[in-house]
Design a protein around this motif. Sequence first.
Motif, PDB file in Angstrom:
ATOM      1  N   LEU A 199       6.902  -2.108  -3.257  1.00  8.99           N
ATOM      2  CA  LEU A 199       5.997  -3.179  -2.830  1.00  8.99           C
ATOM      3  C   LEU A 199       4.710  -3.256  -3.643  1.00  8.99           C
ATOM      4  CD1 LEU A 199       6.321  -2.642   1.028  1.00  8.99           C
ATOM      5  CD2 LEU A 199       7.490  -4.373  -0.355  1.00  8.99           C
ATOM      6  N   GLY A 200       4.241  -2.121  -4.155  1.00  6.18           N
ATOM      7  CA  GLY A 200       2.929  -2.085  -4.783  1.00  6.18           C
ATOM      8  C   GLY A 200       1.839  -1.947  -3.732  1.00  6.18           C
ATOM      9  N   PRO A 201       0.643  -1.473  -4.153  1.00  6.60           N
ATOM     10  CA  PRO A 201      -0.410  -1.138  -3.188  1.00  6.60           C
ATOM     11  C   PRO A 201      -0.848  -2.275  -2.274  1.00  6.60           C
ATOM     12  CG  PRO A 201      -0.922  -0.218  -5.338  1.00  6.60           C
ATOM     13  CD  PRO A 201       0.268  -1.102  -5.529  1.00  6.60           C
ATOM     14  N   GLN A 202      -1.074  -3.461  -2.803  1.00  4.67           N
ATOM     15  CA  GLN A 202      -1.616  -4.533  -1.969  1.00  4.67           C
ATOM     16  C   GLN A 202      -0.689  -4.873  -0.809  1.00  4.67           C
ATOM     17  OE1 GLN A 202      -2.983  -8.023  -4.054  1.00  4.67           O
ATOM     18  NE2 GLN A 202      -3.153  -9.234  -2.189  1.00  4.67           N
ATOM     19  N   VAL A 203       0.578  -5.099  -1.106  1.00  2.00           N
ATOM     20  CA  VAL A 203       1.540  -5.454  -0.063  1.00  2.00           C
ATOM     21  C   VAL A 203       1.793  -4.260   0.849  1.00  2.00           C
ATOM     22  CG1 VAL A 203       3.905  -6.215   0.410  1.00  2.00           C
ATOM     23  CG2 VAL A 203       2.610  -7.224  -1.484  1.00  2.00           C
ATOM     24  N   ALA A 217       4.490  11.754   6.660  1.00  2.00           N
ATOM     25  CA  ALA A 217       5.134  12.929   6.067  1.00  2.00           C
ATOM     26  C   ALA A 217       5.695  12.498   4.720  1.00  2.00           C
ATOM     27  CB  ALA A 217       6.243  13.450   6.970  1.00  2.00           C
ATOM     28  N   SER A 218       5.165  13.061   3.662  1.00  2.00           N
ATOM     29  CA  SER A 218       5.491  12.595   2.318  1.00  2.00           C
ATOM     30  C   SER A 218       6.071  13.727   1.469  1.00  2.00           C
ATOM     31  CB  SER A 218       4.234  12.048   1.632  1.00  2.00           C
ATOM     32  OG  SER A 218       3.312  13.120   1.438  1.00  2.00           O
ATOM     33  N   TRP A 219       6.581  13.332   0.330  1.00  2.00           N
ATOM     34  CA  TRP A 219       7.018  14.322  -0.664  1.00  2.00           C
ATOM     35  C   TRP A 219       6.095  14.293  -1.873  1.00  2.00           C
ATOM     36  CZ3 TRP A 219       9.696  18.443   0.038  1.00  2.00           C
ATOM     37  CH2 TRP A 219      10.206  19.160  -1.055  1.00  2.00           C
ATOM     38  N   ASP A 220       5.840  13.106  -2.403  1.00  2.00           N
ATOM     39  CA  ASP A 220       4.999  12.967  -3.593  1.00  2.00           C
ATOM     40  C   ASP A 220       3.686  12.225  -3.340  1.00  2.00           C
ATOM     41  OD1 ASP A 220       6.852  14.177  -5.410  1.00  2.00           O
ATOM     42  OD2 ASP A 220       8.011  12.330  -5.418  1.00  2.00           O
ATOM     43  N   SER A 240      -3.335   9.160  -9.356  1.00  2.00           N
ATOM     44  CA  SER A 240      -3.613   7.860  -8.741  1.00  2.00           C
ATOM     45  C   SER A 240      -2.950   6.698  -9.465  1.00  2.00           C
ATOM     46  CB  SER A 240      -5.125   7.624  -8.680  1.00  2.00           C
ATOM     47  OG  SER A 240      -5.693   7.670  -9.977  1.00  2.00           O
ATOM     48  N   ASP A 241      -2.543   6.904 -10.728  1.00  2.00           N
ATOM     49  CA  ASP A 241      -1.861   5.833 -11.458  1.00  2.00           C
ATOM     50  C   ASP A 241      -0.336   5.902 -11.323  1.00  2.00           C
ATOM     51  OD1 ASP A 241      -1.498   8.134 -12.931  1.00  2.00           O
ATOM     52  OD2 ASP A 241      -2.103   7.271 -14.858  1.00  2.00           O
ATOM     53  N   HIS A 242       0.155   6.858 -10.534  1.00  2.00           N
ATOM     54  CA  HIS A 242       1.596   6.993 -10.330  1.00  2.00           C
ATOM     55  C   HIS A 242       2.072   5.955  -9.309  1.00  2.00           C
ATOM     56  CE1 HIS A 242       5.460   8.798  -9.230  1.00  2.00           C
ATOM     57  NE2 HIS A 242       5.358   9.565 -10.304  1.00  2.00           N
ATOM     58  N   SER A 281       4.070   6.152  -6.931  1.00  2.00           N
ATOM     59  CA  SER A 281       4.263   6.704  -5.584  1.00  2.00           C
ATOM     60  C   SER A 281       2.955   7.069  -4.892  1.00  2.00           C
ATOM     61  CB  SER A 281       5.143   7.964  -5.652  1.00  2.00           C
ATOM     62  OG  SER A 281       6.453   7.644  -6.034  1.00  2.00           O
ATOM     63  N   TYR A 282       1.859   6.936  -5.582  1.00  2.00           N
ATOM     64  CA  TYR A 282       0.563   7.411  -5.065  1.00  2.00           C
ATOM     65  C   TYR A 282       0.112   6.632  -3.830  1.00  2.00           C
ATOM     66  CZ  TYR A 282      -4.475   8.340  -4.865  1.00  2.00           C
ATOM     67  OH  TYR A 282      -5.733   8.691  -4.460  1.00  2.00           O
ATOM     68  N   ILE A 283      -0.375   7.381  -2.840  1.00  2.00           N
ATOM     69  CA  ILE A 283      -0.974   6.785  -1.642  1.00  2.00           C
ATOM     70  C   ILE A 283      -2.362   7.382  -1.451  1.00  2.00           C
ATOM     71  CG2 ILE A 283      -0.836   6.657   0.884  1.00  2.00           C
ATOM     72  CD1 ILE A 283       2.182   6.413   0.615  1.00  2.00           C
ATOM     73  N   SER A 284      -3.327   6.526  -1.230  1.00  2.00           N
ATOM     74  CA  SER A 284      -4.707   6.943  -0.991  1.00  2.00           C
ATOM     75  C   SER A 284      -4.904   7.211   0.496  1.00  2.00           C
ATOM     76  CB  SER A 284      -5.673   5.845  -1.446  1.00  2.00           C
ATOM     77  OG  SER A 284      -6.948   6.010  -0.860  1.00  2.00           O
ATOM     78  N   LEU A 285      -5.322   8.424   0.835  1.00  2.14           N
ATOM     79  CA  LEU A 285      -5.565   8.747   2.239  1.00  2.14           C
ATOM     80  C   LEU A 285      -6.744   7.945   2.784  1.00  2.14           C
ATOM     81  CD1 LEU A 285      -4.724  10.393   4.688  1.00  2.14           C
ATOM     82  CD2 LEU A 285      -6.236  12.230   3.897  1.00  2.14           C
ATOM     83  N   GLU A 286      -7.752   7.729   1.968  1.00  4.56           N
ATOM     84  CA  GLU A 286      -8.895   6.934   2.418  1.00  4.56           C
ATOM     85  C   GLU A 286      -8.459   5.515   2.786  1.00  4.56           C
ATOM     86  OE1 GLU A 286     -13.424   6.640   0.984  1.00  4.56           O
ATOM     87  OE2 GLU A 286     -12.031   5.676  -0.425  1.00  4.56           O
ATOM     88  N   LYS A 287      -7.565   4.925   1.974  1.00  2.00           N
ATOM     89  CA  LYS A 287      -7.081   3.583   2.290  1.00  2.00           C
ATOM     90  C   LYS A 287      -6.185   3.588   3.527  1.00  2.00           C
ATOM     91  CE  LYS A 287      -7.445   1.542  -2.316  1.00  2.00           C
ATOM     92  NZ  LYS A 287      -6.721   0.919  -3.468  1.00  2.00           N
ATOM     93  N   ILE A 288      -5.453   4.673   3.722  1.00  5.51           N
ATOM     94  CA  ILE A 288      -4.644   4.797   4.942  1.00  5.51           C
ATOM     95  C   ILE A 288      -5.548   4.775   6.176  1.00  5.51           C
ATOM     96  CG2 ILE A 288      -3.236   6.414   6.285  1.00  5.51           C
ATOM     97  CD1 ILE A 288      -1.602   4.974   4.193  1.00  5.51           C
ATOM     98  N   ILE A 289      -6.637   5.514   6.128  1.00  2.00           N
ATOM     99  CA  ILE A 289      -7.550   5.553   7.272  1.00  2.00           C
ATOM    100  C   ILE A 289      -8.220   4.188   7.456  1.00  2.00           C
ATOM    101  CG2 ILE A 289      -9.584   6.659   8.258  1.00  2.00           C
ATOM    102  CD1 ILE A 289      -6.937   8.338   8.111  1.00  2.00           C
TER     103      ILE A 289
END
Length: 347
Positions: A183-187, A214-217, A223-225, A227-235
């Motif tokens: 999906l990419g980060p925005q979606v 619960a993640s693997w990667d 941050s440019d990968h 699969s990267y997820i930002s915890l700050e953006k999750i919160i």
Amino acid sequence: MIKGYADLKGTSEYFSRHCEIPARKTPWFMVSPIALGTHLGDMTEADSILYRQSLSYALTHGINFIDTAINYRGMKSERDIGKVLSEMISGTRLKRDEIVISTKAGLIPGDIDAKLVPAEYLKEILLFNNIISETDLNIVEHRKHVLTPSYYQFAMEESRKHLNLDTIDIYYIHNPEISMRVLGPQVFYERLIDLFSYLEQAVLRRKIRFYGIASWDAFLVSSDHPSYISLEKIIETAERAAGRHHHFKFVQFPFNQNRSEAIRKKNQVVSGVPLTILKASDELGIYVTTSAPFDLGNLIKARDSSVLLKTVTETDGILSVMTGMRHEENVKANLGSITMHRKEDNQ
């Protein structure tokens, strides 16, 4: 179904009977520093018997934290846990408020008892019953993931039935980095708002108490990968869905000597400051559980498992370590490791 959920009073009483275990505390309950993981093993009754034996031993000897997922062993792991909990709680050997149960959903599961592999389960159960549609699937190679709330509503009910629990303590979105890649980060973050809103409703209805990822990667790569997820953006997403009093409180990821990014890689950013995922979690008020302490068995071939376990469990910022223990002797050995090292540290 078994009523109730883990709380401070019940878990405190549990560890008063197992005072040799160095319990860890959250504002809501206490947990053992290792949890019994149920990922590995065959989808056979022989392995189910082994798991049920190890679960019974663990729960009566100081491990009050069990981790599973709807897709583990073709749903057998959840069902095995449910059988043990039902037997022990009805037999008054255990109280519901003494134990913490976490499970996960997001990957397409199979159902070995119904003789359905994941592809068949997807077609005959999920698509046929309009629980999800083809467009909900995010596919990377052989892995299929969904973020659609209707799937989690279905999966949560299935897990509650398997576990025979009215309320699941921690409910994880399982490996969402698969959906992030598609999906990419925005979606991705926009889709999470609807999912978090549903999970908050599940909390209000007491189907779950808390939720997380619960993640693997996702939390370990750069941050440019993709699969990267930002915890700050999750919160931030959780706050958009439910305000500051949201119930996103837990994350899980691998941590061991081969995968040590959690303590050395400052790939997360909180308020403009680069931090490791462990430091970022602490800063954001999120509790960390880790998986794969032996790197799926690869580390045990050359190193002492008790030392490996000690290294992980004593790392600052880790609440509990999900440790695969299909055999009762592994439960005994791992319990021996944490109690032995506690005695050494107190000397």
